[in-house]
Design an enzyme around this catalytic site. Structure first.
Site, PDB file in Angstrom:
ATOM      1  N   ASN A 150      -7.070   2.249 -12.437  1.00 48.52           N
ATOM      2  CA  ASN A 150      -6.146   1.328 -11.613  1.00 48.52           C
ATOM      3  C   ASN A 150      -4.750   2.023 -12.110  1.00 48.52           C
ATOM      4  O   ASN A 150      -4.397   2.604 -12.946  1.00 48.52           O
ATOM      5  CB  ASN A 150      -6.278  -0.263 -12.589  1.00 48.52           C
ATOM      6  CG  ASN A 150      -5.063  -1.382 -11.958  1.00 48.52           C
ATOM      7  OD1 ASN A 150      -4.878  -1.172 -10.667  1.00 48.52           O
ATOM      8  ND2 ASN A 150      -4.614  -1.710 -12.969  1.00 48.52           N
ATOM      9  N   LEU A 203      -9.804  -9.402  -9.716  1.00 45.71           N
ATOM     10  CA  LEU A 203     -10.613  -8.767 -10.899  1.00 45.71           C
ATOM     11  C   LEU A 203     -12.191  -8.420 -10.157  1.00 45.71           C
ATOM     12  O   LEU A 203     -12.365  -9.429  -9.545  1.00 45.71           O
ATOM     13  CB  LEU A 203     -10.784 -10.009 -12.118  1.00 45.71           C
ATOM     14  CG  LEU A 203     -11.218  -9.395 -13.317  1.00 45.71           C
ATOM     15  CD1 LEU A 203     -10.351  -8.495 -13.935  1.00 45.71           C
ATOM     16  CD2 LEU A 203     -11.439 -10.686 -14.489  1.00 45.71           C
ATOM     17  N   HIS A 227      -0.964   0.466 -13.114  1.00 47.70           N
ATOM     18  CA  HIS A 227       0.011  -0.586 -13.473  1.00 47.70           C
ATOM     19  C   HIS A 227       1.192  -0.269 -13.832  1.00 47.70           C
ATOM     20  O   HIS A 227       1.447   0.713 -14.422  1.00 47.70           O
ATOM     21  CB  HIS A 227      -0.791  -1.075 -14.686  1.00 47.70           C
ATOM     22  CG  HIS A 227      -0.179  -2.626 -15.159  1.00 47.70           C
ATOM     23  ND1 HIS A 227      -0.698  -3.833 -14.652  1.00 47.70           N
ATOM     24  CD2 HIS A 227       0.473  -2.801 -15.916  1.00 47.70           C
ATOM     25  CE1 HIS A 227       0.274  -4.655 -15.110  1.00 47.70           C
ATOM     26  NE2 HIS A 227       1.138  -4.177 -16.043  1.00 47.70           N
ATOM     27  N   LEU A 251      -5.227  -7.109  -6.412  1.00 45.49           N
ATOM     28  CA  LEU A 251      -4.798  -7.933  -7.380  1.00 45.49           C
ATOM     29  C   LEU A 251      -6.067  -8.893  -7.808  1.00 45.49           C
ATOM     30  O   LEU A 251      -5.658  -9.595  -8.859  1.00 45.49           O
ATOM     31  CB  LEU A 251      -3.807  -9.121  -6.705  1.00 45.49           C
ATOM     32  CG  LEU A 251      -2.413  -8.385  -6.202  1.00 45.49           C
ATOM     33  CD1 LEU A 251      -1.697  -9.456  -5.680  1.00 45.49           C
ATOM     34  CD2 LEU A 251      -2.028  -7.619  -7.321  1.00 45.49           C
ATOM     35  N   GLY A 280       0.939  -1.401  -0.025  1.00 39.46           N
ATOM     36  CA  GLY A 280       0.065   0.057   0.163  1.00 39.46           C
ATOM     37  C   GLY A 280       0.897   1.476   0.065  1.00 39.46           C
ATOM     38  O   GLY A 280       0.288   2.522   0.590  1.00 39.46           O
ATOM     39  N   SER A 281       1.861   1.370  -0.469  1.00 39.15           N
ATOM     40  CA  SER A 281       2.828   2.486  -0.649  1.00 39.15           C
ATOM     41  C   SER A 281       2.090   3.605  -1.546  1.00 39.15           C
ATOM     42  O   SER A 281       2.065   4.752  -1.096  1.00 39.15           O
ATOM     43  CB  SER A 281       4.178   2.172  -1.122  1.00 39.15           C
ATOM     44  OG  SER A 281       4.515   1.786  -2.467  1.00 39.15           O
TER      45      SER A 281
HETATM   46  C1  GRF Z   1       2.606  -1.168  -7.727  1.00 37.42           C
HETATM   47  O1  GRF Z   1       3.530  -1.507  -8.721  1.00 37.42           O
HETATM   48  C2  GRF Z   1       1.304  -0.945  -8.384  1.00 37.42           C
HETATM   49  O2  GRF Z   1       1.460  -0.508  -9.660  1.00 37.42           O
HETATM   50  C3  GRF Z   1       1.077  -2.328  -8.619  1.00 37.42           C
HETATM   51  O3  GRF Z   1       1.329  -3.215  -7.548  1.00 37.42           O
HETATM   52  C4  GRF Z   1       2.268  -2.216  -6.935  1.00 37.42           C
HETATM   53  C5  GRF Z   1       1.553  -1.969  -5.606  1.00 37.42           C
HETATM   54  O4  GRF Z   1       2.541  -1.395  -4.655  1.00 37.42           O
HETATM   55  N1  GRF Z   1      -0.267  -2.558  -9.285  1.00 37.42           N
HETATM   56  P1  GRF Z   1       1.978  -0.881  -3.459  1.00 37.42           P
HETATM   57  O5  GRF Z   1       1.066  -1.702  -2.496  1.00 37.42           O
HETATM   58  O6  GRF Z   1       1.280   0.484  -3.646  1.00 37.42           O
HETATM   59  O7  GRF Z   1       3.358  -0.502  -2.629  1.00 37.42           O
END
Ligand code: GRF
Length: 203
Positions: free
Chosen positions: A107, A92, A109, A90, A18-19
């Site tokens: 989203n 759908l 990505h 993660l 969740g950064s």
């Molecule tokens: C990030 O690379 C985001 O693009 C992807 O999953 C990762 C999540 O990182 N979908 P975080 O949980 O926000 O640290």
């Protein structure tokens, strides 16, 4: 539940660290017109939940049954979201959920979609695939969400180089920096421009 203020409401979905959620929580903590009202996760151990709680933001954890049955949809609707941000989420989303929030789910990505997207393309898998394909650049894509993994209309892309000696970890770190830098800004622009409002003509 729900909010009585006239601020725009963001609901975050996150499965892991969740950064990106953290950046959104920080960015909108004292924002005059936009607030994060809830964070939901499919993973009871997601550190993202703790991050939200640190900001006093309510959290919810759900399983596949609750997502499929419409229970999660009801819970999210109670927050009256103007935007739902999938930040490292993660699973759908079911069609009924997607259709309940037209132009309101986005989203982030960690690749330049349509390259290196789709089922299984998350986290290190994405960056390893980029390195294996000897790409000269990678980056981020922020896009609308539809019923297929990583296929909704793109909103914003930002690029970065792939260095010849990059490992998954070094490339992931470079891409994550881009995510942190741009996600809050793009979310703010969407909510202030009204582009995500279904009443706004998209032509
Ligand atoms: C990030 O690379 C985001 O693009 C992807 O999953 C990762 C999540 O990182 N979908 P975080 O949980 O926000 O640290």
């Amino acid at each position: 539940m729900g909010t009585s203020s006239d601020k725009k409401n963001i609901v975050i979905f996150a499965s892991g660290s969740g950064s990106n959620a953290q950046r959104l929580l920080e960015h909108f903590e004292h924002h005059p017109h936009i607030q994060v009202v809830a964070l939901f996760s499919n993973n009871p151990d997601a550190f993202a939940l703790q991050r939200a709680q640190n900001f006093g933001v309510p959290t919810g954890v759900f399983d596949r049954a609750a997502l499929r049955s419409g229970e999660v949809l009801e819970q999210v609707q109670a927050y009256n979201p103007d935007l739902i941000v999938l930040a490292g989420f993660l699973w759908l989303l079911p069609s009924a959920f997607v259709q309940a929030f037209p132009n309101k789910i986005i989203n982030i990505h960690p690749s330049l979609l349509p390259k290196f997207g789709g089922k299984g393309m998350h986290g290190q898998h994405v960056h390893q695939a980029v390195i294996n394909a000897q790409e000269a650049e990678s980056g981020i894509t922020i896009h609308y969400v539809n019923e297929h993994y990583d296929e909704g209309a793109p909103i914003y892309q930002e690029r970065c180089p792939v260095q010849p000696d990059d490992t998954c970890e070094t490339l992931a770190a470079r891409v994550l920096t881009l995510e942190h830098r741009h996600l809050p800004r793009v979310v703010e622009e969407l909510l202030t421009s009204g582009k995500n409002s279904p009443e706004t003509p998209t032509a």
